[in-house]
Design a protein around this motif. Structure first.
Motif, short mmCIF file in Angstrom:
data_model
loop_
_atom_site.label_atom_id
_atom_site.label_comp_id
_atom_site.label_asym_id
_atom_site.label_seq_id
_atom_site.Cartn_x
_atom_site.Cartn_y
_atom_site.Cartn_z
N ARG A 145 -64.42 45.07 28.30
CA ARG A 145 -65.86 45.05 28.16
C ARG A 145 -66.26 44.85 26.69
NH1 ARG A 145 -67.94 50.31 29.23
NH2 ARG A 145 -66.71 50.14 31.12
N GLN A 146 -65.46 45.36 25.77
CA GLN A 146 -65.78 45.28 24.36
C GLN A 146 -65.31 43.98 23.72
OE1 GLN A 146 -63.98 48.84 22.89
NE2 GLN A 146 -65.61 50.15 23.68
N ASN A 161 -66.87 38.87 26.33
CA ASN A 161 -67.55 39.56 27.42
C ASN A 161 -68.83 40.25 27.00
OD1 ASN A 161 -65.51 38.76 29.16
ND2 ASN A 161 -64.28 40.53 28.67
N ARG A 162 -69.15 40.20 25.74
CA ARG A 162 -70.42 40.79 25.28
C ARG A 162 -71.53 39.84 25.59
NH1 ARG A 162 -68.60 43.03 19.38
NH2 ARG A 162 -67.04 44.47 20.18
#
Length: 72
Positions: A65-66, A70-71
């Protein structure tokens, strides 16, 4: 036959257990492993079937996620 969130299992006549995920075969358990699965699946079928098929969280979701890609 049991079903929960994409997972389903079916006990066959020969005592084996077929576990499917979204209609596709994930694994077939036979003999002692099938009996052990059936004894355990009564409580909460979703995490039990996920664990027995190996399709469960692997612990890298936060890292992914980080990642810059994917941001949003």
């Amino acid at each position: 036959m049991g079903q929960a969130s994409g997972f389903a299992y079916q006990v066959r006549g020969d005592g084996s257990v077929l576990i499917t995920h979204h209609g596709r075969t994930a694994t077939v358990l036979r003999g002692g492993r099938a009996a052990e699965f059936l004894a355990e699946v009564d409580a909460d079928p979703q995490p039990v079937m996920a664990r027995w098929t190996g399709n469960y969280r692997r612990g890298n979701e936060r890292t992914a996620r980080q990642h810059p890609r994917n941001r949003g």
